[in-house]
Write an enzyme that holds these catalytic residues in place. Structure first.
Site, PDB file in Angstrom:
ATOM      1  CB  SER A   2      -1.457   5.836   7.236  1.00 54.25           C
ATOM      2  OG  SER A   2      -0.407   5.068   8.032  1.00 54.25           O
TER       3      SER A   2
ATOM      4  CE  LYS B 236       0.203   1.841   8.754  1.00 58.82           C
ATOM      5  NZ  LYS B 236      -0.508   1.737   7.788  1.00 58.82           N
TER       6      LYS B 236
ATOM      7  CB  SER C 263       0.072   3.683   4.700  1.00 54.20           C
ATOM      8  OG  SER C 263       1.316   2.547   4.777  1.00 54.20           O
TER       9      SER C 263
ATOM     10  CB  SER D 263      -1.308   0.275   0.880  1.00 56.66           C
ATOM     11  OG  SER D 263      -0.073   0.060   2.625  1.00 56.66           O
TER      12      SER D 263
END
Length: 261
Positions: free
Chosen positions: A221, A140, A85, A83
């Site tokens: 996100s 993250k 994010s 993704s």
């Protein structure tokens, strides 16, 4: 379908190893005795005749599976970014390497820490299991460590009462590019003007043995602002390099190879 590859790899390694061990301890003697009773004399034990195909297969694959299990469980594991994010730091299709040793040695599947090596630091890019299901891999940036007071308001991040410095770099529609100074780590990040979700605003105090995570693509996100903290036992490892980029059926590219902050 979410396939638990570590569990499959562990079971295959244990299964092939068990078959090989049973053969060495019990079955192989019988085969050698039959060869001797027939008057044959194999040059070496490895040249014994009539070894069942399953045992031959397990004997061949067990060392390979064991090496792969050790490498990906305790040292380095590859992941692909699914993704956006973590844009602009990580793009969809980036293949990254994750250091499984950086935050301690853990048993495969069980994820129990057996040796403490280090702890996540602010600014680290970390892979972890999604706390909501405990299975899906997420990636993250570590924003808050145990004891930190985190506040996010009007696209401004505060840690322990101080606004985290960020410098405007450029407009790259639909994004606005900034450089954020998160402790000793300087990294690029995106905001999308007018797209800030009011649900992302809030204040949090990070509990012991847990971490507060956010994506570099701040307005796109799904992170700790929405589902809370990441417990220590869900940590997979520290991302440290991009080694390849391949999106869909494109040819792989190595133009983005680099170490990560």
């Amino acid at each position: 379908m979410n396939i638990d590859f570590p569990l499959i790899l562990t079971l295959l390694t244990l299964g092939t190893g068990l078959v090989w061990l049973v053969d060495i301890l019990f079955l192989r003697r019988g085969r050698l005795a039959k060869v001797a009773a027939g008057g044959e004399s194999p040059a070496t034990d490895e040249e014994e005749t009539d070894e069942p195909y399953l045992i031959e297969l397990c004997r061949s694959f067990f060392p390979i599976l064991l090496i792969v299990l050790i490498l990906r469980s305790f040292l380095v594991e590859p992941f692909q970014i699914p993704s956006g994010s973590m844009l602009p730091t990580l793009q969809v299709g980036d293949f990254i390497l994750v250091n499984k040793f950086a935050y301690g040695v853990r048993l495969p599947v069980l994820r129990t820490k057996i040796l403490s090596v280090g702890e996540p630091k602010r600014g680290d890019i970390m892979v972890f299991k999604y706390p909501v299901d405990g299975k899906t891999n997420f990636i993250k940036r570590v924003i808050g460590v145990p004891g930190d007071h985190i506040r996010y308001h009007n696209e401004t991040l505060y840690i322990n009462g101080k606004a985290v410095p960020k410098e405007y770099i450029a407009d790259l529609p639909p994004y606005r590019l900034f450089e954020e100074h998160l402790g000793k780590v300087n990294h690029k990040m995106y905001h999308i003007p007018g797209a800030s979700d009011p649900r992302a605003d809030g204040e949090w105090v990070v509990p012991p043995h847990e971490y507060f995570m956010m994506g570099d693509n701040r307005d796109n996100s799904d992170d700790s602002r929405f589902w809370g903290f990441v417990p220590e036992h869900l940590i997979v490892g520290k991302a440290f390099a991009i080694w390849m980029h391949m999106k869909g059926w494109e040819l792989p590219s190595f133009s983005r190879d680099r170490l990560l902050n």
